[in-house]
Write a protein that holds these residues in place. Structure first.
Motif, mmCIF file in Angstrom:
data_model
loop_
_atom_site.group_PDB
_atom_site.id
_atom_site.type_symbol
_atom_site.label_atom_id
_atom_site.label_comp_id
_atom_site.label_asym_id
_atom_site.label_seq_id
_atom_site.Cartn_x
_atom_site.Cartn_y
_atom_site.Cartn_z
ATOM 1 N N ASP A 274 3.682 -4.535 16.171
ATOM 2 C CA ASP A 274 3.400 -5.799 16.912
ATOM 3 C C ASP A 274 3.057 -5.495 18.382
ATOM 4 N N PRO A 275 1.894 -5.485 18.747
ATOM 5 C CA PRO A 275 0.779 -6.441 17.927
ATOM 6 C C PRO A 275 -0.269 -6.046 16.951
ATOM 7 N N GLU A 276 -0.089 -4.860 16.471
ATOM 8 C CA GLU A 276 -1.059 -4.564 15.542
ATOM 9 C C GLU A 276 -1.166 -5.484 14.444
ATOM 10 N N ALA A 277 -0.257 -6.203 14.009
ATOM 11 C CA ALA A 277 -0.425 -7.075 12.714
ATOM 12 C C ALA A 277 -1.197 -8.304 13.335
ATOM 13 N N GLN A 278 -1.178 -8.689 14.479
ATOM 14 C CA GLN A 278 -2.169 -9.724 15.023
ATOM 15 C C GLN A 278 -3.635 -9.472 14.837
ATOM 16 N N VAL A 279 -3.885 -8.310 14.714
ATOM 17 C CA VAL A 279 -5.578 -7.947 14.351
ATOM 18 C C VAL A 279 -5.931 -7.352 12.940
ATOM 19 N N THR A 280 -4.725 -7.448 12.238
ATOM 20 C CA THR A 280 -4.767 -6.955 10.934
ATOM 21 C C THR A 280 -4.678 -7.998 9.727
ATOM 22 N N LEU A 281 -3.673 -8.790 9.950
ATOM 23 C CA LEU A 281 -3.488 -9.811 8.996
ATOM 24 C C LEU A 281 -4.396 -10.793 9.001
ATOM 25 N N PRO A 282 -4.891 -11.340 10.262
ATOM 26 C CA PRO A 282 -6.226 -12.312 10.133
ATOM 27 C C PRO A 282 -7.452 -11.841 9.343
ATOM 28 N N ARG A 283 -7.512 -10.610 9.159
ATOM 29 C CA ARG A 283 -8.537 -9.901 8.507
ATOM 30 C C ARG A 283 -8.322 -9.841 6.841
ATOM 31 N N VAL A 284 -7.199 -9.922 6.443
ATOM 32 C CA VAL A 284 -7.029 -9.659 5.082
ATOM 33 C C VAL A 284 -7.741 -10.873 4.249
ATOM 34 N N GLU A 285 -8.601 -10.276 3.358
ATOM 35 C CA GLU A 285 -9.150 -11.502 2.592
ATOM 36 C C GLU A 285 -8.377 -11.682 1.263
ATOM 37 N N ASN A 286 -7.670 -10.837 0.758
ATOM 38 C CA ASN A 286 -6.972 -11.454 -0.201
ATOM 39 C C ASN A 286 -5.827 -12.723 0.085
ATOM 40 N N ASP A 287 -5.449 -13.319 -1.003
ATOM 41 C CA ASP A 287 -4.386 -14.272 -0.879
ATOM 42 C C ASP A 287 -3.180 -13.432 -0.189
ATOM 43 N N LEU A 288 -2.778 -13.810 0.784
ATOM 44 C CA LEU A 288 -1.773 -12.876 1.462
ATOM 45 C C LEU A 288 -0.336 -13.185 0.871
ATOM 46 N N ALA A 289 0.090 -14.381 0.625
ATOM 47 C CA ALA A 289 1.157 -14.875 -0.118
ATOM 48 C C ALA A 289 1.161 -14.267 -1.407
ATOM 49 N N GLN A 290 0.104 -14.209 -2.293
ATOM 50 C CA GLN A 290 0.277 -13.402 -3.652
ATOM 51 C C GLN A 290 0.402 -12.103 -3.433
ATOM 52 N N LEU A 291 -0.413 -11.572 -2.494
ATOM 53 C CA LEU A 291 -0.317 -9.954 -2.146
ATOM 54 C C LEU A 291 1.077 -9.305 -1.873
ATOM 55 N N LEU A 292 1.866 -10.095 -1.087
ATOM 56 C CA LEU A 292 3.055 -9.725 -0.630
ATOM 57 C C LEU A 292 4.218 -9.913 -1.484
ATOM 58 N N ALA A 293 4.027 -11.233 -2.427
ATOM 59 C CA ALA A 293 4.800 -11.467 -3.634
ATOM 60 C C ALA A 293 4.642 -10.474 -4.552
ATOM 61 N N GLY A 294 3.625 -9.681 -4.988
ATOM 62 C CA GLY A 294 3.173 -8.722 -5.747
ATOM 63 C C GLY A 294 3.984 -7.588 -5.345
#
Length: 423
Positions: free
Chosen positions: A279-299
């Motif tokens: 924090d704040p690195e997540a703020q410039v990384t998570l918005p740029r993830v093009e996968n379905d983030l919910a499915q990615l983290l659930a996996g």
């Protein structure tokens, strides 16, 4: 899918925003600037996935308790979280794993340990590095060229004056010089999958990297000096060997590994591991993830991580706007003006970090007040770092409250480096 995000800052706002693209999101405890915030405890919320943001609840075993009740959780148990809650143990693990890192020694606050710490300092050349072994919200590191200052810091940490119990065990490291870079990998207990983009944080409060360390005053990604091929090389150096060593020690690590490196003249060296998104690195990384983030983290939480995380080539720059007195004694309760105007700047997202609810007399666009040290994370996005930086600072200039503090040079060097490569 319903996702429960645990935490209350800008990182959790970034999680909620990215997850909401495909999932129903609730945030606990959240804050008045994050939609879906609730005062309910995590175990009172019925969700398909729990994403734990900060290091404190992880070190306290929240992931263990939720898993024991049959919940799917993205975040390590307390045993894995010791990589961050005990820097001494982290150094032991990465040394056993063969990860290149600074030479070090750990010391306790008893008289013998204190004498040994001071004696060890005397054997080192500058810069001197003194760290709390325990959690200190990113502020427990002193780096100085002054031996007397290092000796004083050892005493302040070991006697509890500086960081309470977090500092009663310390790590003193060999000083290193060079640019720093952060990388993230998602882990499912068996393997680590890289997020192929590097991030650079700006820790000190003042322009030109002056003043005390903070939790982070801004960051930029990607980096001209650390391309995707270099990210892959750094990942091979640290993530897989460390995960292998954790498995050898019986640790089932499911969550993110956040590696901080220093690019020294003798090659890259691991500075630290954290067990959550920065924090704040997540703020410039998570918005740029093009996968379905919910499915990615659930996996990852289920032990079935996919092979590749796709991250946009777009650049993002985050500028942290802090309260007067941060980091020592931030002032709270000041009305935040201009938030809606800032959000209207093209390519800008403003994440709420340390905010509180106003008294109702303000207009709807100015109903939040400062509620912590780092108040807002203003993030510009664009095709390159220069455009992203300009957008972020255009938005920052729309904001105001008494004593608002921010750095003027976030990503300035990276923007110049990117421009030089284009020429």
């Amino acid at each position: 899918m319903k996702v429960c995000v645990v935490g209350q800052g800008g990182r959790e706002h970034a999680f909620a925003s990215a997850l909401a693209r495909t999932a129903d999101v609730v945030v606990t405890p959240g804050n008045p600037g994050i939609d879906g915030s609730t005062s309910a405890a995590p175990d009172e919320i019925d969700a398909d996935l729990y994403v734990i943001g900060p290091e404190g609840p992880l070190a306290d075993g929240l992931a263990d308790r939720l898993r024991a009740s049959g919940r799917l959780v993205f975040g390590p148990g307390a045993d894995g979280a010791a990589l961050e809650s005990s820097k001494a143990w982290m150094k032991e693990v990465v040394s056993a794993a063969g990860v290149p890192t600074a030479a070090y020694a750990a010391f306790d606050g008893d008289p013998a340990g204190r004498r040994a710490a001071h004696a060890y300092l005397e054997t080192l050349p500058p810069p001197y590095v003194v760290k709390t072994s325990g959690l200190a919200a990113g502020k427990g590191v002193l780096v100085t060229d002054e031996l007397a200052e290092a000796h004083a810091d050892v005493d302040a940490k070991l006697d509890g004056t500086a960081f309470g119990d977090a500092g009663r065990r310390i790590v003193i490291e060999e000083g290193m010089r060079g640019p720093e870079v952060s990388l993230f990998a998602l882990c499912d207990g068996r393997r680590a999958v890289l997020l192929p983009t590097a991030v650079r944080d700006h820790k000190r409060i003042g322009d030109g990297d002056t003043g005390p360390n903070t939790g982070g005053m801004g960051c930029v990604s990607p980096l001209a000096d650390v391309d995707r091929a270099a990210c892959v090389e750094l990942a091979a150096l640290a993530f897989e060997p460390t995960l292998t060593e954790l498995i050898r020690r019986g640790v089932d690590y499911r969550g993110v590994l956040y590696a901080g490196f220093m690019l020294t003249p003798d090659g890259p060296r691991l500075l630290e591991f954290n067990v959550r998104f920065g924090d704040p690195e997540a703020q410039v990384t998570l918005p740029r993830v093009e996968n379905d983030l919910a499915q990615l983290l659930a996996g990852a939480a289920a032990g079935e991580l996919i092979d590749e995380v796709v991250v946009s080539d777009d650049a993002m720059v985050c500028v942290v706007c802090a309260a007067e007195g941060y980091p020592a004694a931030p002032r709270t309760g000041d009305v935040i003006a201009g938030l809606e105007r800032a959000r209207e700047v093209p390519g800008v997202t403003v994440f709420c970090a340390g905010v509180g609810a106003g008294d109702g007399r303000e207009t709807p666009s100015e109903s939040l007040v400062t509620g912590g040290g780092r108040v807002l994370n203003v993030c510009g996005r664009g095709p390159d770092v220069s455009v992203a930086r300009d957008r972020a600072y255009d938005a920052v200039r729309q904001l105001s409250w008494p004593g608002m503090t921010y750095r003027n040079d976030i990503a300035a060097a990276e923007a110049a480096a990117a421009a030089a490569l284009r020429r």
